[in-house]
Design an enzyme around this catalytic site. Structure first.
Site, PDB file in Angstrom:
ATOM      1  N   LYS A   1     -13.154  -0.089  15.870  1.00 55.22           N
ATOM      2  CA  LYS A   1     -11.780  -0.613  16.007  1.00 55.22           C
ATOM      3  C   LYS A   1     -11.260  -0.407  17.428  1.00 55.22           C
ATOM      4  O   LYS A   1     -10.604  -1.278  17.990  1.00 55.22           O
ATOM      5  CB  LYS A   1     -10.848   0.068  14.997  1.00 55.22           C
ATOM      6  CG  LYS A   1     -11.088  -0.423  13.573  1.00 55.22           C
ATOM      7  CD  LYS A   1     -10.274   0.315  12.539  1.00 55.22           C
ATOM      8  CE  LYS A   1     -10.785  -0.079  11.148  1.00 55.22           C
ATOM      9  NZ  LYS A   1     -10.228   0.716  10.063  1.00 55.22           N
TER      10      LYS A   1
ATOM     11  N   ASN B   1       0.864  -1.190   0.000  1.00 56.75           N
ATOM     12  CA  ASN B   1       0.000   0.000   0.000  1.00 56.75           C
ATOM     13  C   ASN B   1       0.898   1.237   0.000  1.00 56.75           C
ATOM     14  O   ASN B   1       2.102   1.136   0.208  1.00 56.75           O
ATOM     15  CB  ASN B   1      -0.946  -0.038   1.214  1.00 56.75           C
ATOM     16  CG  ASN B   1      -0.171  -0.017   2.513  1.00 56.75           C
ATOM     17  OD1 ASN B   1       0.500   0.950   2.829  1.00 56.75           O
ATOM     18  ND2 ASN B   1      -0.235  -1.115   3.265  1.00 56.75           N
TER      19      ASN B   1
ATOM     20  N   ASP C   1      -3.726  -6.512   5.109  1.00 59.54           N
ATOM     21  CA  ASP C   1      -4.740  -7.404   5.700  1.00 59.54           C
ATOM     22  C   ASP C   1      -4.761  -8.783   5.048  1.00 59.54           C
ATOM     23  O   ASP C   1      -5.345  -9.708   5.597  1.00 59.54           O
ATOM     24  CB  ASP C   1      -6.136  -6.767   5.568  1.00 59.54           C
ATOM     25  CG  ASP C   1      -6.297  -5.575   6.500  1.00 59.54           C
ATOM     26  OD1 ASP C   1      -5.683  -5.594   7.578  1.00 59.54           O
ATOM     27  OD2 ASP C   1      -7.025  -4.637   6.135  1.00 59.54           O
TER      28      ASP C   1
ATOM     29  N   PHE D   1      -4.294   3.230  14.880  1.00 62.46           N
ATOM     30  CA  PHE D   1      -4.663   4.203  13.859  1.00 62.46           C
ATOM     31  C   PHE D   1      -5.828   3.613  13.066  1.00 62.46           C
ATOM     32  O   PHE D   1      -5.999   2.391  13.035  1.00 62.46           O
ATOM     33  CB  PHE D   1      -3.475   4.488  12.919  1.00 62.46           C
ATOM     34  CG  PHE D   1      -2.561   5.559  13.464  1.00 62.46           C
ATOM     35  CD1 PHE D   1      -1.819   5.347  14.616  1.00 62.46           C
ATOM     36  CD2 PHE D   1      -2.461   6.792  12.830  1.00 62.46           C
ATOM     37  CE1 PHE D   1      -0.996   6.333  15.136  1.00 62.46           C
ATOM     38  CE2 PHE D   1      -1.644   7.793  13.332  1.00 62.46           C
ATOM     39  CZ  PHE D   1      -0.909   7.565  14.480  1.00 62.46           C
TER      40      PHE D   1
ATOM     41  N   LYS E   1       8.515 -16.933 -11.099  1.00 62.91           N
ATOM     42  CA  LYS E   1       7.728 -15.762 -11.521  1.00 62.91           C
ATOM     43  C   LYS E   1       6.422 -16.223 -12.188  1.00 62.91           C
ATOM     44  O   LYS E   1       6.451 -17.123 -13.051  1.00 62.91           O
ATOM     45  CB  LYS E   1       8.570 -14.951 -12.508  1.00 62.91           C
ATOM     46  CG  LYS E   1       7.919 -13.680 -12.951  1.00 62.91           C
ATOM     47  CD  LYS E   1       8.804 -12.975 -13.983  1.00 62.91           C
ATOM     48  CE  LYS E   1       8.058 -11.811 -14.575  1.00 62.91           C
ATOM     49  NZ  LYS E   1       8.666 -11.333 -15.812  1.00 62.91           N
TER      50      LYS E   1
ATOM     51  N   LYS F   1     -10.402  -3.814  19.350  1.00 65.11           N
ATOM     52  CA  LYS F   1      -8.982  -4.081  19.561  1.00 65.11           C
ATOM     53  C   LYS F   1      -8.532  -3.659  20.960  1.00 65.11           C
ATOM     54  O   LYS F   1      -7.339  -3.629  21.252  1.00 65.11           O
ATOM     55  CB  LYS F   1      -8.148  -3.383  18.477  1.00 65.11           C
ATOM     56  CG  LYS F   1      -8.565  -3.795  17.045  1.00 65.11           C
ATOM     57  CD  LYS F   1      -7.579  -3.335  15.985  1.00 65.11           C
ATOM     58  CE  LYS F   1      -8.166  -3.537  14.586  1.00 65.11           C
ATOM     59  NZ  LYS F   1      -7.164  -3.687  13.544  1.00 65.11           N
TER      60      LYS F   1
HETATM   61  N1  CTP Z   1      -3.580  -3.393  12.180  1.00 65.16           N
HETATM   62  C1  CTP Z   1      -2.952  -4.457  12.773  1.00 65.16           C
HETATM   63  N2  CTP Z   1      -2.850  -5.644  12.096  1.00 65.16           N
HETATM   64  C2  CTP Z   1      -3.391  -5.801  10.881  1.00 65.16           C
HETATM   65  C3  CTP Z   1      -4.083  -4.714  10.286  1.00 65.16           C
HETATM   66  C4  CTP Z   1      -4.164  -3.525  10.965  1.00 65.16           C
HETATM   67  O1  CTP Z   1      -2.468  -4.328  13.890  1.00 65.16           O
HETATM   68  N3  CTP Z   1      -3.255  -6.953  10.259  1.00 65.16           N
HETATM   69  C5  CTP Z   1      -3.668  -2.132  12.927  1.00 65.16           C
HETATM   70  C6  CTP Z   1      -3.157  -0.908  12.196  1.00 65.16           C
HETATM   71  O2  CTP Z   1      -1.779  -0.708  12.408  1.00 65.16           O
HETATM   72  C7  CTP Z   1      -3.992   0.214  12.800  1.00 65.16           C
HETATM   73  C8  CTP Z   1      -5.291  -0.477  13.144  1.00 65.16           C
HETATM   74  O3  CTP Z   1      -5.023  -1.877  13.184  1.00 65.16           O
HETATM   75  O4  CTP Z   1      -3.419   0.706  13.991  1.00 65.16           O
HETATM   76  C9  CTP Z   1      -6.392  -0.241  12.146  1.00 65.16           C
HETATM   77  O5  CTP Z   1      -5.948  -0.531  10.842  1.00 65.16           O
HETATM   78  P1  CTP Z   1      -6.898  -0.293   9.577  1.00 65.16           P
HETATM   79  O6  CTP Z   1      -6.121  -0.680   8.354  1.00 65.16           O
HETATM   80  O7  CTP Z   1      -7.493   1.085   9.648  1.00 65.16           O
HETATM   81  O8  CTP Z   1      -8.088  -1.258   9.833  1.00 65.16           O
HETATM   82  P2  CTP Z   1      -8.255  -2.817   9.827  1.00 65.16           P
HETATM   83  O9  CTP Z   1      -8.299  -3.265  11.254  1.00 65.16           O
HETATM   84  O10 CTP Z   1      -7.231  -3.459   8.952  1.00 65.16           O
HETATM   85  O11 CTP Z   1      -9.732  -2.964   9.239  1.00 65.16           O
HETATM   86  P3  CTP Z   1     -10.284  -2.517   7.781  1.00 65.16           P
HETATM   87  O12 CTP Z   1      -9.121  -2.691   6.830  1.00 65.16           O
HETATM   88  O13 CTP Z   1     -11.396  -3.458   7.562  1.00 65.16           O
HETATM   89  O14 CTP Z   1     -10.733  -1.083   7.913  1.00 65.16           O
END
Ligand code: CTP
Length: 399
Positions: free
Chosen positions: A336, A208, A277, A322, A287, A340
């Site tokens: 969240k 990303n 994710d 975040f 490849k 969490k």
């Molecule tokens: N985070 C994490 N582990 C993951 C994904 C996210 O610890 N595998 C943490 C990020 O670092 C951030 C928080 O979870 O502090 C929220 O991340 P975000 O990408 O906004 O949300 P997700 O929990 O991944 O949910 P979604 O993508 O469905 O919004």
């Protein structure tokens, strides 16, 4: 203030005479001050006055035959704990914002790596001019702290904003800067930053656009304020801040294991990384070849949620997450925060143009464990980092 090294930079405005008094106040409190002057500041105050009051040579000529002696005191100024520009004229601000280095003050600014505070003074028309305001916005976005001018009678005979801030105000801000620097002493802060990369085959990965700027700013400012900092970072183009324990990683799984390993030994976790994710169900050894026709289907499986894992082993730690959202910012961030088990969440709308990923600035909303929502205006990531660290500091001191 005692033994703090301050590089006082004086530019060419009527208010330069007030810098002389400020210098006296700083020296009286035990600061070691090195003065640098802009090309024309000598029209308002003499280097000799500043030299006598600081007890140190003054850097006032860019080109000087006594070069080796000069280099030495330039180096000392470069290594100061703070660069303080008083007064900052429109011209000096323009040079600083645009990277010009044609006099001692602007050259020192470009070479200086530490924190910079600026107290502008100029006539009202200049202060309100769009070019000046754009330069100020640029400098603020780079984390430079401004001590805004006051309204009042100006040297040009008019009344309005532009008068150098009161010397007591400037002095208090400098003092506050040094006091604040140590407010995280004794705290062990673990910060994650940047994106993760999930490999698909030997030449491709899923990732990303996170630049890591937010997390690096938090790690850097936390270190500057006295914390012991560990920075777990996915791949970025940034240099690790000096003095932090740096632990690089690539995948979400690697980041997870580093966080789980460091978490029990820390007091605060700031999870600002943009963790992927999903990861490939199967990593191809060779490849993946382009198909002549038809689409390629990738099988992805979810990665472990690092914060969820942390919530299972959390004891006394203060955990900050975040939330990157494109819709329903507050509602999604609140979910969240609850799921969490976070103490604080910093939410931002990543669909808004010009902020967030890659940018030097952002517009964030804080939600604390009492579900109190606080939306901040757009500001630099360094400013956001410091507001977040203020909250961490007051939690640590039980305020
Ligand atoms: N985070 C994490 N582990 C993951 C994904 C996210 O610890 N595998 C943490 C990020 O670092 C951030 C928080 O979870 O502090 C929220 O991340 P975000 O990408 O906004 O949300 P997700 O929990 O991944 O949910 P979604 O993508 O469905 O919004």
């Amino acid at each position: 203030m005692k033994n703090k090294k301050i590089a006082l930079a004086v530019s060419a405005g009527i208010a330069a005479y007030k810098a002389v008094e400020l210098l006296r106040m700083l020296v009286k409190e035990g600061a070691e001050v090195r003065v640098t002057m802009s090309a024309n500041a000598g029209q308002f105050v003499t280097p000799l006055t500043l030299e006598a009051l600081s007890g140190n040579p003054v850097y006032h000529q860019l080109f000087n035959s006594q070069n080796s002696a000069d280099m030495e005191h330039i180096r000392v100024a470069e290594n100061a704990d703070l660069m303080l520009v008083v007064p900052a004229t429109a011209s000096t601000l323009g040079k600083m914002a645009n990277g010009l280095a044609d006099d001692p003050l602007s050259s020192l600014y470009l070479a200086f790596k530490g924190p910079v505070m600026v107290a502008p003074a100029m006539n009202e028309g200049m202060w309100k001019n769009l070019a000046v305001q754009e330069n100020i916005a640029k400098l603020k976005a780079r984390g430079i702290e401004f001590i805004d001018p006051e309204e009042g009678a100006l040297a040009c005979g008019t009344t309005g904003p532009g008068r150098l801030a009161n010397l007591d105000t400037i002095f208090a801000r400098v003092n506050g800067h040094f006091e604040k620097l140590q407010d995280l002493q004794g705290l062990r802060i673990l910060v994650t930053a940047g994106p993760t990369q999930e490999p698909l085959d030997p030449v491709r990965f899923l990732s990303n656009p996170s630049s890591g700027k937010m997390g690096y700013a938090i790690a850097d400012q936390a270190k500057a304020r006295g914390a012991e900092v560990t920075l777990v970072s996915g791949p970025t183009f940034l240099d690790p801040p000096k003095g932090v324990h740096f632990k690089p990683c690539k995948t979400a799984a690697e980041m997870n294991s580093l966080v789980q390993q460091c978490f029990p030994e820390c007091d605060v976790l700031v999870m600002s990384a943009a963790v992927g994710d999903f990861t490939a169900q199967k990593l191809e050894k060779e490849k993946i070849k382009k198909h002549s026709e038809g689409a390629l289907t990738l099988n992805l499986v979810p990665t472990k949620d690092i914060l969820m894992e942390v919530s299972k082993i959390k004891t006394q730690q203060f955990v900050v997450g975040f939330a990157a959202e494109t819709q329903n910012l507050v509602q999604s961030a609140l979910e969240k925060l609850r799921n969490k088990k976070l103490d604080l969440i910093v939410a931002n709308d990543i669909s808004a143009p010009g902020i967030g990923f890659q940018s030097d600035s952002n517009q964030v909303t804080f939600i604390d464990s009492d579900e109190k929502v606080e939306s901040l205006p757009r500001m630099s990531k360094i400013e956001i980092a410091n507001i977040l660290l203020d909250k961490i500091a007051s939690n640590a001191s039980g305020k």
